[in-house]
Design a protein around this motif. Structure first.
Motif, short mmCIF file in Angstrom:
data_model
loop_
_atom_site.label_atom_id
_atom_site.label_comp_id
_atom_site.label_asym_id
_atom_site.label_seq_id
_atom_site.Cartn_x
_atom_site.Cartn_y
_atom_site.Cartn_z
N ILE A 203 0.87 -1.21 0.04
CA ILE A 203 0.22 0.10 0.28
C ILE A 203 0.89 1.25 -0.10
O ILE A 203 0.55 2.03 -0.69
CB ILE A 203 -1.11 -0.35 1.40
N GLN A 204 1.80 1.02 0.49
CA GLN A 204 3.21 2.13 0.64
C GLN A 204 3.56 2.31 -0.97
O GLN A 204 3.94 3.37 -1.08
CB GLN A 204 4.13 2.48 1.63
N GLU A 205 3.99 1.57 -1.57
CA GLU A 205 4.19 1.71 -2.92
C GLU A 205 3.53 2.30 -3.76
O GLU A 205 3.77 3.11 -4.70
CB GLU A 205 4.30 0.63 -3.46
N VAL A 206 1.24 1.67 -3.26
CA VAL A 206 0.67 1.88 -4.47
C VAL A 206 0.61 3.46 -3.88
O VAL A 206 0.24 4.61 -5.43
CB VAL A 206 -0.75 0.74 -4.16
N TYR B 25 1.58 -9.90 -16.29
CA TYR B 25 1.77 -9.99 -14.26
C TYR B 25 2.03 -8.21 -14.29
O TYR B 25 1.06 -8.41 -12.93
CB TYR B 25 3.16 -10.27 -14.02
N ILE B 26 1.95 -7.41 -14.69
CA ILE B 26 2.31 -5.78 -14.86
C ILE B 26 0.65 -5.33 -14.50
O ILE B 26 0.23 -4.26 -14.45
CB ILE B 26 2.99 -5.49 -15.35
N GLY B 27 -0.55 -6.67 -15.03
CA GLY B 27 -1.30 -5.13 -16.10
C GLY B 27 -3.07 -5.20 -14.31
O GLY B 27 -2.94 -3.57 -14.74
N ASN B 28 -2.37 -5.70 -13.44
CA ASN B 28 -2.94 -5.32 -11.94
C ASN B 28 -1.96 -5.47 -11.04
O ASN B 28 -1.24 -6.18 -10.86
CB ASN B 28 -4.57 -6.17 -12.61
N ALA B 29 -1.96 -4.57 -10.22
CA ALA B 29 -1.45 -5.30 -8.25
C ALA B 29 -1.36 -6.17 -8.28
O ALA B 29 -0.50 -6.85 -7.84
CB ALA B 29 -1.89 -3.94 -7.75
N PRO B 30 -2.75 -6.81 -8.00
CA PRO B 30 -2.41 -8.38 -7.69
C PRO B 30 -1.98 -9.33 -8.06
O PRO B 30 -1.54 -10.68 -7.97
CB PRO B 30 -4.08 -8.52 -7.52
N ASN B 31 -1.55 -9.29 -9.98
CA ASN B 31 -1.22 -10.12 -9.82
C ASN B 31 0.48 -10.23 -10.17
O ASN B 31 0.13 -11.72 -10.07
CB ASN B 31 -1.48 -9.98 -11.60
#
Length: 454
Positions: A305-308, A407-413
């Motif tokens: 969450i810090q990165e986001v 893998y990089i299309g959405n954060a959870p991936n």
């Protein structure tokens, strides 16, 4: 962002050079975790600050300071803060829900877990659903010789497609909610597309899992490192807190007392301030009411969450001039893009909206990609929900569904990838995963285009 154009940032007078910081930060987000992981891990905040500065500093030279301050305050207070506070609340609440125990692996078990995860992703978010269910799914399949496909389909369904039915599900949809899209609009209007995509992908998984189970029956069974045991759900108070989050969002959408406060030229409505305060209160309540051992069992940390929060601070700033240029329409620098998503008679080309939003969401972050095409479609939520409903559905589906393509299309991936790899699963490489999505998802999306968007 609308204020940016109204307050003097005229998109017709901006050049495409103003889009470079936005493109730069998205490119860094896409390549950083893959090509220069260690540098990115320690300095992603500096990357975001660099690209944001390339927007803020020049703005002071091309327009007056008042316009710059009001534009940035509008972006931060009305869009960034609600967005990041919701993610924080969902991240904290989901991190306090721990599923203990281990189910026996079977096609039925795997299918039910994937189906259940797809359903709850629109309630707890794709990140929350992924955090809650990925470890139980891995434990259920850790006695198998072939279990990569289980994780790959989990990313397809739980980490992406399942988040399409509410603003809680995926960040792009919450940004749409902040722009005026009704809370239940996606529930109603994208349900057929979601049922279609999720149903076909889940059916493909079942067939593949049956075949792999049958093939594995020809080999000696592996020793199960986590013997079967009953499931126990811990941190149940967080389920109630999820209801509070949903209630806060519905309250802000339906209660209009007409009370506003102006901060740095930005009007803040009372109901929105109360909603954001509830997000903060829920975050602290979850930390206070949930045993730390449950978060420890989930390997919960504040790093994601810090990165986001830092990266999206940069994204929201870098996208301001892009929005102004998009608002200029055919008179602005993006006239060619406007033509690309329009038919000769000027009507929207919904298939183009679906694929362009989706392709960019596959390699860039799907939240800012959604905003770009939302603005390109006119940016007025009331019009898009009515006469432009098919276009808004195409943009929403493209942003959410096609986030599963890489893998990089959405954060959870990438989070699921890392958890699975740490558990000893030989996950496919970046391009290996694209082969999976190309074989499974792209044909489904092509058929979807013909059924829903042409």
């Amino acid at each position: 962002m609308a204020h940016a154009a109204e307050g003097g940032l005229d998109g017709t007078k901006l050049s495409l050079l103003w889009a470079l910081p936005f493109a730069g930060i998205l490119l860094c987000i896409a390549t950083g975790p893959v090509l220069y992981h260690h540098l990115w891990e320690h300095h992603y905040g500096k990357f975001a600050a660099f690209w944001a500065a390339l927007v803020i500093v020049p703005l002071f030279f091309v327009t007056d300071a008042t316009t710059v301050v009001h534009t940035l305050s509008h972006t931060v207070l009305l869009e960034y803060m609600p967005f990041i506070l919701l993610l924080l609340a969902l991240f904290t609440v989901a991190g306090g829900i721990y599923v203990e125990g281990n189910l026996h692996d079977s096609v039925f078990t795997n299918t039910v877990l994937l189906g259940f995860g797809t359903l709850i992703a629109s309630v707890v978010g794709t990140t929350g659903a992924s955090m809650i269910l990925i470890r139980p799914l891995i434990r259920a399949n850790d006695d198998r010789r072939t279990n990569v496909h289980v994780v790959v389909f989990f990313i397809f369904l739980v980490s992406n497609i399942g988040g399409s039915l509410s603003p809680l599900g995926d960040p792009p949809l919450f940004l749409g909610f902040l722009r005026g899209v009704d809370f239940f609009w996606t529930t109603v209007h994208i349900f057929p597309e979601t049922l279609f995509a999720a149903g076909i992908v889940l059916a493909i998984f079942m067939v593949l899992d049956v075949w792999l189970h049958h093939r594995e029956g020809n080999f000696p069974p592996k020793k199960d490192p986590t013997p079967d045991s009953p499931l126990h759900l811990h941190g149940k108070i967080n389920l109630l807190l999820l209801v509070v989050i949903i209630g806060a969002i519905l309250m802000s959408a339906n209660w209009k007392p007409g009370i506003t406060f102006t901060v740095l030229g930005t009007p803040l409505a009372l109901q929105d301030l109360l909603r954001d305060a509830i997000f903060v209160a829920v975050t602290f309540a979850s930390l206070w009411l949930t045993s730390p051992e449950y978060r420890k069992a989930n390997d919960f940390t504040w790093g994601p969450i810090q990165e986001v929060s830092l990266l999206f601070a940069g994204i929201f700033i870098c996208i301001v001039p892009v929005m102004a240029m998009l608002q200029a329409g055919a008179q602005g620098p993006f006239a060619a893009l406007v033509a690309l998503v329009s038919h000769a008679d000027g009507t929207p080309n919904n298939a183009a909206y679906f694929w362009l939003t989706g392709i960019l969401s596959s390699f860039l972050d799907n939240a800012p990609t959604y905003l770009v095409f939302f603005e390109l479609a006119g940016g007025d939520a009331k019009t898009l929900m009515a006469s432009g409903a098919a276009t808004l559905a195409a943009i929403s589906a493209g942003a959410v569904f096609m986030g599963a393509n890489t893998y990089i299309g959405n954060a959870p991936n990438f989070m699921v990838y890392a958890i699975a790899r740490d558990a000893g699963i030989k996950m496919p490489s970046f391009f290996g995963y694209i082969l999976w999505s190309g074989a499974v998802l792209i044909p489904v999306f092509l058929v979807m285009t013909w059924v829903f968007f042409i």
